[in-house]
Design an enzyme around this catalytic site. Structure first.
Site, PDB file in Angstrom:
ATOM      1  N   LYS A 264       0.839  -1.212   0.000  1.00  0.00           N
ATOM      2  CA  LYS A 264       0.000   0.000   0.000  1.00  0.00           C
ATOM      3  C   LYS A 264       0.869   1.254   0.000  1.00  0.00           C
ATOM      4  O   LYS A 264       0.582   2.221  -0.718  1.00  0.00           O
ATOM      5  CB  LYS A 264      -0.918   0.016   1.233  1.00  0.00           C
TER       6      LYS A 264
ATOM      7  N   GLU B 193     -11.878  14.860  13.829  1.00  0.00           N
ATOM      8  CA  GLU B 193     -12.096  15.175  12.420  1.00  0.00           C
ATOM      9  C   GLU B 193     -13.590  15.046  12.110  1.00  0.00           C
ATOM     10  O   GLU B 193     -14.235  14.121  12.556  1.00  0.00           O
ATOM     11  CB  GLU B 193     -11.287  14.155  11.595  1.00  0.00           C
TER      12      GLU B 193
ATOM     13  N   ARG C 271     -16.737  14.320   5.866  1.00  0.00           N
ATOM     14  CA  ARG C 271     -17.630  13.276   5.362  1.00  0.00           C
ATOM     15  C   ARG C 271     -16.978  12.622   4.162  1.00  0.00           C
ATOM     16  O   ARG C 271     -16.327  13.310   3.367  1.00  0.00           O
ATOM     17  CB  ARG C 271     -18.963  13.874   4.881  1.00  0.00           C
TER      18      ARG C 271
ATOM     19  N   ASN D  26     -21.866  12.963  15.860  1.00  0.00           N
ATOM     20  CA  ASN D  26     -22.303  11.790  15.088  1.00  0.00           C
ATOM     21  C   ASN D  26     -23.583  11.172  15.649  1.00  0.00           C
ATOM     22  O   ASN D  26     -24.428  10.689  14.886  1.00  0.00           O
ATOM     23  CB  ASN D  26     -21.169  10.765  14.996  1.00  0.00           C
TER      24      ASN D  26
ATOM     25  N   CYS E 260     -18.702   5.508  10.199  1.00  0.00           N
ATOM     26  CA  CYS E 260     -18.728   6.364  11.397  1.00  0.00           C
ATOM     27  C   CYS E 260     -20.021   6.311  12.197  1.00  0.00           C
ATOM     28  O   CYS E 260     -20.008   5.953  13.369  1.00  0.00           O
ATOM     29  CB  CYS E 260     -18.438   7.803  10.993  1.00  0.00           C
TER      30      CYS E 260
END
Ligand code: UDX
Length: 431
Positions: A35, A154, A157, A211, A263
């Site tokens: 990665k 943070e 979206r 949230n 989330c």
């Protein structure tokens, strides 16, 4: 400034790219060599609008570097922790990644007298976690090391991560160290939005509160949609009218197949788990989760009770538009249940096909063309409101489908239009 960001998921990579774009030198640490090599070549590994461009621009400018080791920590003024905090079986946030990384950071902090490092957690972590991070770091460094922890949650979206970071509604900085706060304020200077400076616990709780509130808004809209379906009222009209009240508003109140993603489901569960530990009655939040699952079940029931054949197409698999992310996506539940009921499925999504293929393999068919997907099918199910579905050629859709049946989990079309075109049209909270 020189920064290190540990983690290169949505939060880590977007944070790193945005701060590099402001002219800072940013080191990003990962643990998978393959990665890291891809990232070095300018492949962000995730689909997020604009991310590839900003990554490649900063690679070229030599402002962003990808590493497998932690040596950059000793040169950095700020080290951001942005690793995952996935839910455990019991809903609690799994903090093992955060703690493991904290230990590694501790072992690599600069020991120079005149060097001060801010260690700031961007990952969503329960109240008290930053204190634990501080303890871990103290336990793994000599006394003379100058550092402070800060919580800097943070709020981006997926799908609009870069613009959300640049045009943040607020920047939250929680710390007990004035120096850490000053450094973080300086770093965030070019970012729009009110800066909220507070203590560690409040900063941690702000993220969960946001949230949980967003999840509550979605579940509330879905809850009222259940009443609409039983009474013949129209959910969109009800919410439009109610939303005009400035105290309530209309945003984030779209009914549908429920909230998903990495989330909202995880953070609500984590807040429930924290609440239980603190002996707080969490039935309010449990109801939010229950309604979300009810929304998916209601939609499934609509398909099972009204279908005119078992060969269906599905448009939209991602948990929301503009992402390839399928974590906790309602589509996974719907596909699984339809397969259990012997449906044959052909699916289409602009970005999420490959991710869904990893789960369902050859149990369903995949196509890269929305019109191809519906050809000769007994109906169409819509689960994500990608823009491309909003203004499709509905006449063409009608002529390609064997049976003109649409189950719309995102209320994309006007009931009157669908009636005129001769569809059997089932949406959410509208008769
Ligand atoms: C969320 C928060 O919005 C963000 O501030 C935080 O940093 C991370 O979690 P994200 O998960 O990317 O962001 O997506 P979001 O736009 O919040 O949507 C979450 C889910 O709710 C999606 O499945 C979406 O389809 C659903 N949703 C959203 C609704 O069903 N109705 C709505 O009105 C809004």
């Amino acid at each position: 400034m020189t920064l290190t960001v540990v983690g290169h998921g949505y939060v880590g990579l977007v944070t790193a790219c945005v701060f590099a774009d402001f002219g800072n030198t940013v080191y990003v640490i990962g643990r998978n060599e393959k990665k890291i090599n891809e990232l070095r070549k300018g492949n962000p590994l995730i689909y997020e609008p604009g991310l590839k461009e900003i990554l490649q621009r900063n690679l070229q400018a030599k402002r962003i570097f990808f590493r497998l080791d932690y040596t950059s920590v000793s040169q950095s003024e700020i080290v951001f922790i942005a690793v995952g905090t996935p839910p455990k079986e019991n809903g609690e946030a799994d903090l093992s990644g955060v703690f493991e990384v904290s230990e590694k950071i501790a072992k690599n902090l600069s020991k120079k007298n005149d060097h001060f490092t801010v260690i700031s957690c961007k990952s969503t972590v329960p109240v008290g976690t930053n204190k634990q991070i501080e303890k871990i770091i103290k336990n793994h460094t000599p006394k003379r090391v100058n550092f402070a922890v800060a919580s800097c949650p943070e709020f981006l979206r997926e799908g609009s991560a870069i613009s959300d970071t640049l045009n943040a509604d607020r920047v939250v900085i929680g710390s007990e160290s004035k120096k850490a706060i000053e450094i973080l304020l300086e770093l965030h200077k070019p970012i729009e939005g009110k800066k909220i400076v507070t203590d560690l616990s409040s900063a941690e709780l702000i993220k969960y509160t946001a949230n949980a509130m967003l999840a509550t808004k979605v579940s509330f809209a879905n809850f009222i949609s259940f009443f609409c379906e039983k009474t013949g009222a129209d959910i969109e009209t009800v919410l439009d009218a109610v939303g005009l009240d400035k105290r309530i508003g209309r945003v984030f109140m779209s009914p549908g197949v429920g909230f998903g993603g990495s989330c909202l489901p995880k953070d609500v569960m984590a807040l429930i788990s924290t609440g239980k530990k603190l002996n707080i009655d969490v039935s309010f939040l449990e109801a939010v989760v229950k309604i979300n699952s009810q929304a998916k079940k209601n939609f499934l029931k609509k398909i099972l009770s009204n279908h005119q054949g078992k060969n269906l197409a599905i448009w939209g698999l991602a948990f929301k538009p503009n992402t390839d992310d399928i974590r906790f996506a309602p589509s996974l539940f719907i596909i699984e249940k339809l397969l259990e009921n012997d449906f044959q499925l052909t699916v289409y999504d602009q970005q999420a096909l490959l991710n869904v293929k990893k789960i369902f393999k050859d149990k369903i068919r995949y196509t890269k063309d929305p019109y191809q997907a519906i050809k000769e099918k007994d109906g169409l199910v819509i689960l994500t409101e990608w823009n491309e579905f909003r203004q499709v050629d509905l006449n063409r859709v009608r002529s390609l489908l064997k049976k003109p049946v649409i189950f719309d989990g995102r209320n994309l079309y006007q009931i009157s239009t669908m009636k005129k075109l001769g569809f059997y049209y089932y949406s959410v909270g509208r008769s």
